[in-house]
Design an enzyme around this catalytic site. Structure first.
Site, PDB file in Angstrom:
ATOM      1  N   SER A 220      14.521 -18.579-107.318  1.00 53.30           N
ATOM      2  CA  SER A 220      13.266 -18.652-106.579  1.00 53.30           C
ATOM      3  C   SER A 220      12.790 -17.255-106.164  1.00 53.30           C
ATOM      4  O   SER A 220      12.707 -16.355-106.990  1.00 53.30           O
ATOM      5  CB  SER A 220      13.446 -19.581-105.375  1.00 53.30           C
ATOM      6  N   ASP A 315      10.058 -28.832-112.179  1.00 53.89           N
ATOM      7  CA  ASP A 315       9.973 -28.078-110.928  1.00 53.89           C
ATOM      8  C   ASP A 315       8.578 -28.279-110.326  1.00 53.89           C
ATOM      9  O   ASP A 315       7.572 -27.921-110.936  1.00 53.89           O
ATOM     10  CB  ASP A 315      10.224 -26.602-111.219  1.00 53.89           C
ATOM     11  N   HIS A 349      13.563 -27.826-108.741  1.00 53.66           N
ATOM     12  CA  HIS A 349      13.582 -26.405-108.401  1.00 53.66           C
ATOM     13  C   HIS A 349      14.954 -25.890-107.978  1.00 53.66           C
ATOM     14  O   HIS A 349      15.344 -24.777-108.332  1.00 53.66           O
ATOM     15  CB  HIS A 349      12.577 -26.139-107.278  1.00 53.66           C
TER      16      HIS A 349
END
Length: 410
Positions: A220, A315, A349
């Site tokens: 991320s 995601d 994610h």
């Protein structure tokens, strides 16, 4: 009788075989798993099974008939665990203590027939954990047992969790976990690469480190910083970029007192709110290809090391697959072949080491609300198993070690 094989004690990322014996032939039972995390959140799962003619159930062989999952899923009771009310992220920041999971067998009247505790350790025998406070840097250093030499990996963590760093140390890596949002690197307006360079220098000086350079593991927002380090800071040999992108957002990135990346701002008009509780942030960023926003793009083609890009196709937080494809295309346009990529249909994610409860949503400070992470639990769990091994293989291949490095330090 309930059995956890080969032992009721194992590392957190290791599979176990769950077996039940002593049932009546063809008896239907409910298998349950339950844990309580450090924040007091209760995660649980259940699945219905039918014993064979000998009164036995083997989760490696037998299919769940219903419940939290269906079909043959040896570790389904672990990865399908979730909270009963509002979805929460599993929290485990203390690597010194094992995570206790209670497995139980219930008859059709919900009477407990058998119960057993599974102790899932983060730190294996001989792994050391040292809190580091030296110069500007703060973090936790994990070192495997033995003389080495070992490869060095910097783990850029955005949740203060030691799970990933500690488990990787069990595999033969010296891992330094640093919090991405500490006050030495981040002042609310700027992110300083110098801080992470200092952490890299500290890591390379450790006695058991034998790799010539450092690997970086991040996901991320942390992946943006990992890519930036590879582009601007010498000594980065390998970067694992998990659901990241090479366009910087929220705050500017600086190095040597110079701004090296501007920030790509949110476009809140594109924020999708499917109900009153959750938002989808996949499309909130403004177009990074716009001329005035190009300064926010990490020039990854400058990197001397290698990349492993991993992206989840479901995601909902970021358009990770599209970002990964864009990074691959960028490197190819510059004649680069220093990368490999993998994508996972049905994964969300938060790709982490395997066998932790699935997290469909998470509170995000930047958005100030619950954000949907995406993913289908079974596919997501399979992706985590595959990626975790791939990360280890990638670092072993790209971070070569030699005994001369060790001898020079001694």
């Amino acid at each position: 009788m309930l059995q956890l094989l080969p032992s009721a004690k194992c590392l957190f990322d290791e599979p176990i075989q769950v077996k039940v014996t002593g049932l009546s032939p063809r008896q239907v039972v409910t298998m349950r798993a339950r844990l309580i995390d450090e924040k007091g959140a209760v995660f649980s799962s259940l699945a219905t099974y039918r014993a064979n003619g000998s009164g036995e159930i083997d989760l490696d062989r037998d299919a769940s008939l219903g419940g939290s999952y269906v079909g043959v899923e040896p570790m389904g009771l672990l990865w399908s665990m979730c909270t009963e009310t509002l979805p929460k992220m599993f929290q485990k920041t203390n690597s010194m203590n094992p995570q206790i999971v209670t497995f139980s067998v219930h008859d059709e009247g919900n009477r407990v027939l058998a119960e057993m505790m599974n102790e899932r350790f983060l730190m294996g025998d001989g792994v050391s954990r040292v809190f580091v406070k030296e110069g500007n840097i703060r973090g936790v250093l994990f070192t495997p047992p033995g003389e080495g030499p070992f490869p060095a990996v910097l783990d850029l963590c955005i949740s203060k969790s030691e799970i990933r760093a500690c488990l990787l140390a069990n595999k033969g890596f010296v891992v330094f976990m640093v919090d991405l949002y500490n006050d030495k690197a981040f002042n609310g307006k700027e992110m300083q690469l110098d801080y992470f360079e200092e952490a890299m220098d500290f890591l390379k000086l450790q006695a058991k480190v034998g790799s010539k350079g450092v690997g970086i593991m991040a996901n991320s927002k942390g992946a943006i910083i990992g890519l930036s380090l590879a582009a601007f800071v010498p000594g980065v040999k390998a970067v694992v970029c998990i659901n990241g992108r090479n366009t910087n957002s929220s705050v500017v990135v600086c190095y040597k007192k110079q701004e090296v990346l501007s920030t790509l701002m949110f476009d809140y008009i594109k924020l999708i709110n499917p109900d009153s509780f959750f938002v989808i942030g996949r499309y909130v960023f403004k177009n990074p290809l716009a001329e005035k926003l190009k300064a926010s793009t990490v020039p990854i083609e400058r990197a001397k090391g290698h990349f492993l890009f991993a992206a989840s196709e479901d995601d909902l937080h970021w358009a990770s697959k599209a970002h990964m494809d864009g990074m691959v295309e960028r490197l190819q346009c510059h004649g680069k072949e220093n990368f490999e990529s993998v994508s996972y249909p049905g994964a969300g994610h938060l790709l982490e080491p395997p066998y932790r409860p699935y997290c469909p949503s998470s509170f995000q400070g930047a958005e100030g609300t619950l954000v949907m992470m995406g993913g289908e639990p079974k596919s997501h769990a399979a992706a985590e198993v595959h990626l975790w091994k791939k990360i280890q293989d990638f670092f072993r291949t790209r971070l070569s070690c030699n005994t001369e490095q060790i001898q020079a330090k001694l």
